[in-house]
Design a protein around this motif. Structure first.
Motif, PDB file in Angstrom:
ATOM      1  N   MET A 102      -8.139  20.304 -57.628  1.00  0.00           N
ATOM      2  CA  MET A 102      -8.408  21.684 -57.231  1.00  0.00           C
ATOM      3  C   MET A 102      -8.957  21.725 -55.802  1.00  0.00           C
ATOM      4  SD  MET A 102      -7.705  24.467 -58.697  1.00  0.00           S
ATOM      5  CE  MET A 102      -8.840  25.654 -57.974  1.00  0.00           C
ATOM      6  N   HIS A 146      -5.947  25.953 -48.812  1.00  0.00           N
ATOM      7  CA  HIS A 146      -6.112  27.409 -48.733  1.00  0.00           C
ATOM      8  C   HIS A 146      -7.118  27.826 -47.663  1.00  0.00           C
ATOM      9  CE1 HIS A 146      -5.812  31.486 -50.221  1.00  0.00           C
ATOM     10  NE2 HIS A 146      -7.127  31.565 -50.259  1.00  0.00           N
ATOM     11  N   TYR A 202     -18.966  25.061 -56.777  1.00  0.00           N
ATOM     12  CA  TYR A 202     -18.185  26.016 -57.566  1.00  0.00           C
ATOM     13  C   TYR A 202     -17.084  25.325 -58.376  1.00  0.00           C
ATOM     14  CZ  TYR A 202     -20.226  30.428 -56.219  1.00  0.00           C
ATOM     15  OH  TYR A 202     -21.095  31.490 -56.092  1.00  0.00           O
ATOM     16  N   LEU A 262     -16.783  25.312 -62.380  1.00  0.00           N
ATOM     17  CA  LEU A 262     -15.592  25.925 -62.968  1.00  0.00           C
ATOM     18  C   LEU A 262     -14.830  24.937 -63.840  1.00  0.00           C
ATOM     19  CD1 LEU A 262     -13.425  28.193 -63.115  1.00  0.00           C
ATOM     20  CD2 LEU A 262     -12.482  27.302 -60.986  1.00  0.00           C
ATOM     21  N   LEU A 318     -14.111  25.473 -67.767  1.00  0.00           N
ATOM     22  CA  LEU A 318     -12.732  25.656 -68.233  1.00  0.00           C
ATOM     23  C   LEU A 318     -12.392  24.611 -69.291  1.00  0.00           C
ATOM     24  CD1 LEU A 318     -10.585  26.623 -65.111  1.00  0.00           C
ATOM     25  CD2 LEU A 318     -11.084  28.012 -67.127  1.00  0.00           C
ATOM     26  N   MET A 368     -13.595  25.779 -72.510  1.00  0.00           N
ATOM     27  CA  MET A 368     -12.761  26.857 -73.055  1.00  0.00           C
ATOM     28  C   MET A 368     -11.435  26.328 -73.580  1.00  0.00           C
ATOM     29  SD  MET A 368     -13.140  30.400 -71.090  1.00  0.00           S
ATOM     30  CE  MET A 368     -14.681  31.326 -71.171  1.00  0.00           C
ATOM     31  N   PHE A 369     -10.767  25.489 -72.804  1.00  0.00           N
ATOM     32  CA  PHE A 369      -9.467  24.970 -73.239  1.00  0.00           C
ATOM     33  C   PHE A 369      -9.623  24.181 -74.536  1.00  0.00           C
ATOM     34  CE2 PHE A 369      -8.176  25.029 -68.508  1.00  0.00           C
ATOM     35  CZ  PHE A 369      -7.657  26.302 -68.620  1.00  0.00           C
ATOM     36  N   ARG A 379     -21.821  31.707 -75.439  1.00  0.00           N
ATOM     37  CA  ARG A 379     -20.991  32.830 -75.877  1.00  0.00           C
ATOM     38  C   ARG A 379     -19.906  32.333 -76.824  1.00  0.00           C
ATOM     39  NH1 ARG A 379     -18.835  33.280 -69.761  1.00  0.00           N
ATOM     40  NH2 ARG A 379     -20.933  32.455 -69.610  1.00  0.00           N
ATOM     41  N   TYR A 397     -12.745  33.810 -76.753  1.00  0.00           N
ATOM     42  CA  TYR A 397     -11.653  34.573 -77.358  1.00  0.00           C
ATOM     43  C   TYR A 397     -10.403  33.711 -77.335  1.00  0.00           C
ATOM     44  CZ  TYR A 397      -8.706  38.692 -78.243  1.00  0.00           C
ATOM     45  OH  TYR A 397      -7.827  39.608 -78.761  1.00  0.00           O
ATOM     46  N   ARG A 432      -4.211  34.426 -77.285  1.00  0.00           N
ATOM     47  CA  ARG A 432      -3.603  34.233 -75.966  1.00  0.00           C
ATOM     48  C   ARG A 432      -2.510  35.265 -75.759  1.00  0.00           C
ATOM     49  NH1 ARG A 432      -6.170  32.290 -72.511  1.00  0.00           N
ATOM     50  NH2 ARG A 432      -4.531  31.154 -71.424  1.00  0.00           N
ATOM     51  N   ILE A 485      -8.262  35.598 -52.695  1.00  0.00           N
ATOM     52  CA  ILE A 485      -8.477  35.137 -54.073  1.00  0.00           C
ATOM     53  C   ILE A 485      -7.148  34.881 -54.752  1.00  0.00           C
ATOM     54  CG2 ILE A 485      -9.556  35.676 -56.286  1.00  0.00           C
ATOM     55  CD1 ILE A 485     -11.314  37.674 -54.861  1.00  0.00           C
ATOM     56  N   MET A 507      -5.812  31.529 -53.806  1.00  0.00           N
ATOM     57  CA  MET A 507      -6.510  30.456 -54.512  1.00  0.00           C
ATOM     58  C   MET A 507      -6.162  30.484 -56.001  1.00  0.00           C
ATOM     59  SD  MET A 507      -8.329  28.043 -53.347  1.00  0.00           S
ATOM     60  CE  MET A 507      -9.445  27.611 -54.698  1.00  0.00           C
ATOM     61  N   ALA A 519      -4.796  27.612 -58.459  1.00  0.00           N
ATOM     62  CA  ALA A 519      -5.502  27.222 -59.673  1.00  0.00           C
ATOM     63  C   ALA A 519      -4.562  27.244 -60.878  1.00  0.00           C
ATOM     64  CB  ALA A 519      -6.701  28.149 -59.906  1.00  0.00           C
ATOM     65  N   LEU A 564      -3.487  28.277 -67.992  1.00  0.00           N
ATOM     66  CA  LEU A 564      -3.795  29.651 -67.588  1.00  0.00           C
ATOM     67  C   LEU A 564      -2.541  30.521 -67.600  1.00  0.00           C
ATOM     68  CD1 LEU A 564      -6.080  28.795 -64.557  1.00  0.00           C
ATOM     69  CD2 LEU A 564      -6.820  29.871 -66.689  1.00  0.00           C
ATOM     70  N   PRO A 621     -17.564  36.654 -69.240  1.00  0.00           N
ATOM     71  CA  PRO A 621     -16.172  36.203 -69.336  1.00  0.00           C
ATOM     72  C   PRO A 621     -15.959  35.343 -70.583  1.00  0.00           C
ATOM     73  CG  PRO A 621     -17.090  35.731 -67.138  1.00  0.00           C
ATOM     74  CD  PRO A 621     -18.225  36.144 -68.017  1.00  0.00           C
ATOM     75  N   THR A 677     -12.580  34.588 -71.736  1.00  0.00           N
ATOM     76  CA  THR A 677     -11.260  33.960 -71.709  1.00  0.00           C
ATOM     77  C   THR A 677     -11.181  33.105 -70.449  1.00  0.00           C
ATOM     78  OG1 THR A 677     -10.230  35.768 -70.445  1.00  0.00           O
ATOM     79  CG2 THR A 677     -10.195  35.968 -72.837  1.00  0.00           C
ATOM     80  N   PRO A 678     -10.298  32.094 -70.446  1.00  0.00           N
ATOM     81  CA  PRO A 678     -10.193  31.254 -69.246  1.00  0.00           C
ATOM     82  C   PRO A 678      -9.814  32.070 -68.016  1.00  0.00           C
ATOM     83  CG  PRO A 678      -8.995  30.259 -71.078  1.00  0.00           C
ATOM     84  CD  PRO A 678      -9.426  31.618 -71.540  1.00  0.00           C
ATOM     85  N   GLU A 679      -8.957  33.061 -68.195  1.00  0.00           N
ATOM     86  CA  GLU A 679      -8.534  33.863 -67.050  1.00  0.00           C
ATOM     87  C   GLU A 679      -9.726  34.648 -66.482  1.00  0.00           C
ATOM     88  OE1 GLU A 679      -6.866  33.739 -69.927  1.00  0.00           O
ATOM     89  OE2 GLU A 679      -5.051  32.671 -69.312  1.00  0.00           O
ATOM     90  N   LEU A 696     -12.868  33.849 -66.729  1.00  0.00           N
ATOM     91  CA  LEU A 696     -13.778  32.895 -66.098  1.00  0.00           C
ATOM     92  C   LEU A 696     -13.291  32.536 -64.697  1.00  0.00           C
ATOM     93  CD1 LEU A 696     -16.322  31.212 -67.171  1.00  0.00           C
ATOM     94  CD2 LEU A 696     -14.752  29.290 -67.132  1.00  0.00           C
ATOM     95  N   LEU A 697     -11.986  32.259 -64.593  1.00  0.00           N
ATOM     96  CA  LEU A 697     -11.433  31.875 -63.295  1.00  0.00           C
ATOM     97  C   LEU A 697     -11.592  32.979 -62.260  1.00  0.00           C
ATOM     98  CD1 LEU A 697      -9.498  29.560 -62.008  1.00  0.00           C
ATOM     99  CD2 LEU A 697      -7.833  31.425 -62.082  1.00  0.00           C
ATOM    100  N   TYR A 724     -15.140  33.114 -60.930  1.00  0.00           N
ATOM    101  CA  TYR A 724     -15.527  32.041 -60.022  1.00  0.00           C
ATOM    102  C   TYR A 724     -14.844  32.162 -58.665  1.00  0.00           C
ATOM    103  CZ  TYR A 724     -18.528  29.208 -62.939  1.00  0.00           C
ATOM    104  OH  TYR A 724     -19.597  28.756 -63.666  1.00  0.00           O
ATOM    105  N   LEU A 725     -13.548  32.459 -58.661  1.00  0.00           N
ATOM    106  CA  LEU A 725     -12.840  32.500 -57.385  1.00  0.00           C
ATOM    107  C   LEU A 725     -13.274  33.698 -56.555  1.00  0.00           C
ATOM    108  CD1 LEU A 725      -9.246  31.273 -58.254  1.00  0.00           C
ATOM    109  CD2 LEU A 725     -11.305  29.976 -57.653  1.00  0.00           C
ATOM    110  N   ASP A 755     -16.330  35.053 -56.577  1.00  0.00           N
ATOM    111  CA  ASP A 755     -17.654  34.712 -56.072  1.00  0.00           C
ATOM    112  C   ASP A 755     -17.536  33.697 -54.921  1.00  0.00           C
ATOM    113  OD1 ASP A 755     -20.368  34.955 -56.122  1.00  0.00           O
ATOM    114  OD2 ASP A 755     -20.686  33.772 -57.928  1.00  0.00           O
TER     115      ASP A 755
END
Lengths: 327, 327, 327, 327, 327, 327
Positions: free
Chosen positions: E177, E184, E280, E284, E288, E291-292, E312, E315, E318, F174, F177, F181, F188, F270, F272-274, F276-277, F280-281, F283
């Motif tokens: 990443m 970027h 960060y 992250l 992740l 979560m995965f 938490r 969810y 998907r 974002i 990036m 990601a 994702l 957050p 869900t992974p989406e 969360l991502l 972070y991105l 911020d």
């Protein structure tokens, strides 16, 4: 369920046969390797532990015997270590469709729903502002699904007013206090306060699931009740031609800010007197309900057990009220 | 001061001569090196900036011309950049003893003190519980010094009700709301609530200094008003033979816990419904006063300036009240 | 209890008969439905689990067999999974009145009480300031009930010095360190520090209940020990004619501020050097006691278990001390 | 600078000519558009405002006249609004190389450095543990650069002991208290404590810049003094063959944890008694120094101004010490 | 272990004989007083509960049968309440030396270690900055012990990537990443970022113990991994003559600040773009992974159980991916 | 404005005549009592202080000369204390209607808007999911008002990307990036991430006012941008028949949770992974922009001034990049 006695009325030795809701259900194994079934069974009057020591006495398949299922059970009340329990001889799964009145298996508000709905209608009739009355009427009188849900939902998953009808009871109680506060502080806009109180938790009808036990819906977990009710207000306002934008902002602001602090899930702080009032009275009413409930619990000492909702123990010793002529 | 006009009534060009309180006084130097005197002068109606550009126009010594001194000044109101100020020709220090009615130089409550004291006495007369009535009577009727101080003190050094009589006005307002709350929540002990409200801030009469400006006394800084009022309650209870220990605990508990959280200076959390109520109504009344004051301020836009007491701006646009027959 | 051995001295197979305090008592049911009694039994030397597998072996009624009751038990020590327990044949409730010396069933300070009281008296005799000496003497020498309670109470319900005599031991230890600190920092007022240390936790004698187990009294829960000791100081000061108000404020300030932060229950922050010192030495002594206790615990690895009082594990590996001539 | 008087000794009307350090320097413009120079000038005795009203009186170029520069100034002390200032006739930049003893322009410790170094050496000589003595000797005796820096650096950029020699004075003061604490708590390892105290802030010699004003170095900002001193300890330990790993861990742990809490920049919490002690005594000594300094400030009332380091005002009224025979 | 099947592959009724790691081992007593052995047994494929109901079936001594021991067991898989368990007939302790490949009993990364090491070497080869490449090569290629540990260690004791090889897998994922982020944001220094990522957690090889279960070493508990890796960087830098001090500061700063906040154990905040980025992406990637993993867990509803690492529920529903030509 | 030079291009002595935006305007009085006008004047290239020493030189009325007004000014650049300022001879108010291109007076993104809009359209075209594409197209292509506002608004009132076009620039960054990601983390859902990024701040077009200076609208202050964008998403979704409820929840969840923590104004975390991502991105991108801006600021030392957005100083010394063949 017509003839079956409320389980809270059972005494040691009483036989029991009827349908109960399994709030918990666990197959356990004894030290010797034999399996048994341990249940927490409830109707609206309360709950009891139940034990079936021989699984061969289960009629029908084992799989559906799970938490949140209705079960027909037969057995007798026995006392163990000072607490009543049900020692069971038979257990059988009952599909939901075979249960006449599901709501009768949950704790319910002490106030009858029709009485509460009548009070709600009185409050709606008392709203002088035509825009506010139209909005509230659309939601609480004309949307029959919402009206029904609003009269049924609990006020919370845990914490306070955790019983069917609790949301309406809590809302009406705040409304009563709010009316008194508007008498006391004449600068307040009474109709705006009424709108804020009625709408502040209405999204809980969609945030909470309360068909079985009390939990959160997917929408509740993903959006929260505040966002849900903001969505509904916007949708209804969109159906009322000419609804003033300023009023929409004022109402939405009360709803969005009513948790009072960002870390409690309000995206904005209360910035109008009406928003401030709704926040305080909501918070106060919920916490007082917790305290009053703790005071009423039986068999207790001077102090309640540690209360998670308030993060403290509650002092139950009451200083007696003096009755006097002049009051 | 008999004939001098309130400074808020001055208009551009008006001459002025009379005694004012110097809230601030600073000798400053101009870029060219000449010295001048910049003052913030007040009477009960408000305050104005004052400038004396030639220090030779000071009559008598310079030293006593300081913040919190009374000054006799002569000059005229002039408008500068849209704001009125006093351009002075003469300034003279005035000893406190020469000032007839010191209190008339401070902001005061909009409610007349006699009216408020009458309401206080009504509340005391309405207390049915004999022990509580005796305690409150001893403090608020029989202790004349305390009664006088209670009718004079502000409710706070800053934050809310910052004016003479503010403590009594704030206390009575909470008492009014508390009476309504006791009507609404019948489980509450009304007399206990009355005691808690009347006593919750009484120590501020000793915590705050308000003879000149508003500040803290040594005892206020070292002990805080909560400890001071606990001391007074214990002292008075000690003079009442047979006063029930349980009642002493219940009253002290309300007083000690009324800030609601440890980090706000309460050594214990509210653990009775009466203590919880007093905390909420106290907090609500103070914050509403701040908001209402912000709404009444003149010459303002939709938003108040950032308000330090509430840590937010206040929205001043009001949704108009609908007047209706059925209410 | 004269002849019964301390339970910590028992070895596998040893018979035991005598009176023990039941810290916990639970009737449990086995998987097969038979009931048994599980106890946690203690004397001053420690505690052991006890099991009675056949309830018919209880002599007398079952009801009084509860936590905090004294029980006469008979059985033998058996080892189970590496830990000793008592396998019981007989259990009988013993009324408190029948127990000769209740205090002998609780953990006690390693320092003898008379020795500690003598040290206390030495410290009192060393106070040069006549007002301070008079106040301390009134409380710690002349008030015999308080003196006795002060010599008996634990320093806390959990956290540190949780044993009879712990309050006095903790107070004396701080006093010792405080005397050294006054030698080191000559600006400190030694007698004021002595007063602050002796008084800082004296209210714990009324905050805590320690007749059975260690808990809070009603006053403890409703007021907290800081408010209780402030009350006592005011009461005693009121009995000493001419006691200087300035000194009363200085002493009260140390006591009120000694938790160091508002969120730890002090209504004010330490604002004098003496108050600051008492806060730090109190905190340090309590935490060191926790660490030293963890170091002394037997059968342990390099790390203590997670310690709730300190919110961390404690490292028990000690770097050996070098003994040297020149010291 | 030999003949120039300390500026704190100046009186109104005194002429002054000499070199001073410009802590602040600003070219400002008056309302009429003329420019002037406003300075804050200091020597070791204190600081004064200085004004040059006519920029043509600057000798040499204007550019180097900046904060942190040495300036030769000529003028006279004049009193303005009760405060002394320097009204200047001439100002000239002085290169650092032309200033004989730079350190004499900064506030310095009241204790003479040689006396403090002798005390340091005594402490080192008293260390019995051979490994610890060797490590400390290498750093504080044999590394002459470090020894010199350690005797010169302030203890902090602001907060406490903000003067040359402050780091050594603060360290020795803690060491004195720590020795007393080791007498009091015999379980403590005295040599380990000595190592921890001496090393806990030694990295400040590299974290802080104190050649001019007091600030942070790049390394100080990027790493912090704790990481710097950990690095130095590891480097020195690496030079001592056979240094025990266990001892290295114990010493590093004290240093790393001495801020006591993660949010204060310690990456680990104190987990040994020695680490706990060093944290408390360090914190206490710094805060007491702030208080004692506030008590000694002249011309003050009962309360210090708000103190940012302690986030409170300090009460300056002292209860007088009773001198007594028996002590 | 060559022929024994992975325990995750077992089905009801399957016999099993082989060596497993006892993650937990407890001798328990049944209600009737008979003792049995309850185990949690694992190989790399997962874990199962195991029960031995008759302790006489233990071969050899009982004492070494403890958590973290290898055991040879024989029995059969049986299903109980929907979950598989091992009902055992024989249990025997196996010394570590008799176990061929200890690592095969732990959860491992899904990515093969050689593949990951190859990717690591590719990354090292891609570093253009000669100083950075030299430092990284010394640590990750030439120090074979470190290289081996780096390829074996888990990334954390709990929280995320809790399996052998997790540290390397996590590091490589961040590196991937980070490379994209450097594409970027062209202002970033790519080689500095690479150094920061590779070094940010390398001290976990010494902070964590992972030979048996996952825990902390003494050094881990006393210093933390951040201080450990700072030490290693300083040591290696010291071996490279002429290594630029500025670069050392920049690299150390990334490592020291990568937890992002003081309360998370970083002694300094990220103050360069590279430090900010590493913080960060590290945070992250760890979250992740949690979560995965939760998404992949079997037999689950729409919501994961409460996840302690993220505080938490997650969810799991998907929204399906749209496959499209243009991508 | 056609011919007037950008004010950043002015040099000492240059005359200037043209229209500028008054960001600040204050009538001040000099020590001698004469009034003057102090301005902060800006065009898109930057801002300068301006002074008019004689108010008689104002053409037309004084009242409209206020902050946020356009003014025609005439004068010359003069250098004062190393900084350029405008010394004015004439000042005249200019009504907004007379200003050709208002936007040219504000700081703008360095990226041309058409280029950014083309990139936005590319991103939209790349969305494969038909529902998501339809929703995004409706908002960002078909709603021309929104598209225009989205291309004009700043990303924040202060903090980061505070210039016209900043919102679009920040969103696209974002998005870039996020695309990387999604390449890196294949689990994702790319289209969901795209929707979340594009929508996460779109409500800022209504939250912020940026016609003049940058501030909050009433709706922004009362609702916050998160609630505003939730409202818009619901409104657009309501216009798309058959839009899947599950997808609506997933998108709303990303938007509602993107501040990552409740205390930052997100009503949910957050989950869900989406989500969360995106958090972070978002911020990271905002904070990196702040850092890169600080690096580019001229005339600076190794450290930026204290940066309020990041609550730290930023280290500006850059380690030079090594350019290498193999990359």
């Amino acid at each position: 369920m017509p003839d079956q006695p409320p389980i809270r009325s059972l005494k040691e030795g009483d036989p029991f046969a009827g349908i109960l809701l399994a709030q918990e259900a666990a197959f356990k194994t004894s030290a010797k390797g034999s399996e048994y079934l341990e249940l927490k069974l409830s109707d609206a009057s309360g709950d009891l532990k139940g034990f079936l020591w021989d699984l061969r006495a289960v009629e029908g398949p084992l799989e559906p015997i799970q938490a949140d299922a209705f079960l027909w059970v037969k057995g007798a009340a026995s006392s163990y270590n000072g607490r009543l329990q049900l020692r069971l001889d038979k257990v059988r799964f009952v599909p939901d469709g075979d249960v006449a009145d599901v709501a009768r298996f949950f704790p319910v508000s002490a106030r009858p729903v029709p009485e509460m709905l009548a009070e709600l209608d009185d409050r709606l009739a008392g709203v002088a502002d035509p825009w506010i009355r139209r909005l509230l009427t659309a939601l609480f009188r004309e949307d029959e699904d919402l009206r029904r849900a609003f009269a049924t939902a609990p006020a919370a998953k845990s914490m306070h007013h955790v019983y069917l009808g609790g949301l309406l009871e809590h809302t009406l109680s705040i409304l009563g206090m709010a009316a008194r506060a508007c008498d006391h502080y004449p600068e307040l806009n009474r109709d705006l306060v009424t709108a804020g109180v009625l709408l502040h938790d209405v999204g809980k009808t969609a945030e909470l699931s309360y068909q079985r036990g009390f939990g959160y819906t997917d929408a509740g977990n993903l959006l929260g009740h505040i966002s849900i009710e903001a969505e509904w207000i916007n949708r209804e306002v969109g159906k009322i031609p000419g609804f003033p934008e300023e009023l929409r902002l004022q109402i939405l602001h009360i709803v969005l800010s009513h948790h009072g602090r960002l870390e409690f899930g309000s995206p904005v702080l209360p910035k109008t007197p009406e928003a401030l009032l709704v926040h305080y009275l909501d918070d106060l009413d919920g916490k007082l309900e917790v305290m009053f409930r703790a005071l009423r619990e039986e068999g207790a000492g001077a102090w309640s057990p540690y209360n998670r909702a308030l993060d403290r123990m509650i002092y139950r010793t009451r200083w007696p009220r003096a009755e006097s002529v002049q009051k």
